[in-house]
Design a protein around this motif. Sequence first.
Motif, mmCIF file in Angstrom:
data_model
loop_
_atom_site.group_PDB
_atom_site.id
_atom_site.type_symbol
_atom_site.label_atom_id
_atom_site.label_comp_id
_atom_site.label_asym_id
_atom_site.label_seq_id
_atom_site.Cartn_x
_atom_site.Cartn_y
_atom_site.Cartn_z
ATOM 1 N N ILE A 59 0.843 -1.200 0.000
ATOM 2 C CA ILE A 59 0.000 0.000 0.000
ATOM 3 C C ILE A 59 0.879 1.252 0.000
ATOM 4 O O ILE A 59 0.577 2.230 -0.692
ATOM 5 N N SER A 60 1.969 1.215 0.725
ATOM 6 C CA SER A 60 2.894 2.344 0.750
ATOM 7 C C SER A 60 3.517 2.581 -0.627
ATOM 8 O O SER A 60 3.647 3.727 -1.078
ATOM 9 N N ILE A 61 3.902 1.512 -1.303
ATOM 10 C CA ILE A 61 4.442 1.621 -2.665
ATOM 11 C C ILE A 61 3.392 2.215 -3.586
ATOM 12 O O ILE A 61 3.669 3.121 -4.374
ATOM 13 N N TRP A 62 2.162 1.709 -3.485
ATOM 14 C CA TRP A 62 1.054 2.188 -4.314
ATOM 15 C C TRP A 62 0.797 3.677 -4.072
ATOM 16 O O TRP A 62 0.666 4.453 -5.007
ATOM 17 N N LYS A 63 0.766 4.055 -2.816
ATOM 18 C CA LYS A 63 0.518 5.458 -2.482
ATOM 19 C C LYS A 63 1.610 6.350 -3.075
ATOM 20 O O LYS A 63 1.318 7.376 -3.683
ATOM 21 N N GLY A 64 2.857 5.934 -2.918
ATOM 22 C CA GLY A 64 3.962 6.713 -3.462
ATOM 23 C C GLY A 64 3.894 6.864 -4.967
ATOM 24 O O GLY A 64 4.288 7.897 -5.515
ATOM 25 N N GLN A 65 3.392 5.854 -5.643
ATOM 26 C CA GLN A 65 3.303 5.905 -7.103
ATOM 27 C C GLN A 65 2.117 6.743 -7.569
ATOM 28 O O GLN A 65 2.238 7.546 -8.484
ATOM 29 N N THR A 66 0.983 6.568 -6.935
ATOM 30 C CA THR A 66 -0.217 7.254 -7.404
ATOM 31 C C THR A 66 -0.213 8.745 -7.096
ATOM 32 O O THR A 66 -0.813 9.519 -7.852
#
Length: 105
Positions: A59-66
Amino acid sequence: MENYDYAKSETILSYIRMNHVSGPILVAWEKPFNPAIVNDNFIVFNLSNFADHDIARAISIWKGQTIKGPEDWEDGFLYTRTKEELRNFIQRYGNTIFAFVTGAG
């Protein structure tokens, strides 16, 4: 889960051609999803191979990307997804591979 829209999720998974994946799948569109309108500006992150204890990391990776915004969604994301798939593979099968290679298994 009582408010989860299973029909819409099936439509979305079919649209992104991932209805065969166990998930969870994270998808973001530049504009709200509408199956009647072709909208190719979206990003997908398949969490199927993440262990339960690594979901917060995903989720942290996703948040950073989006949060980069739609124009930069794919910037470096292929590398990140590949790296995470390799990491998840090693976490899942690393001990078995090591035992095989060293003859300890």
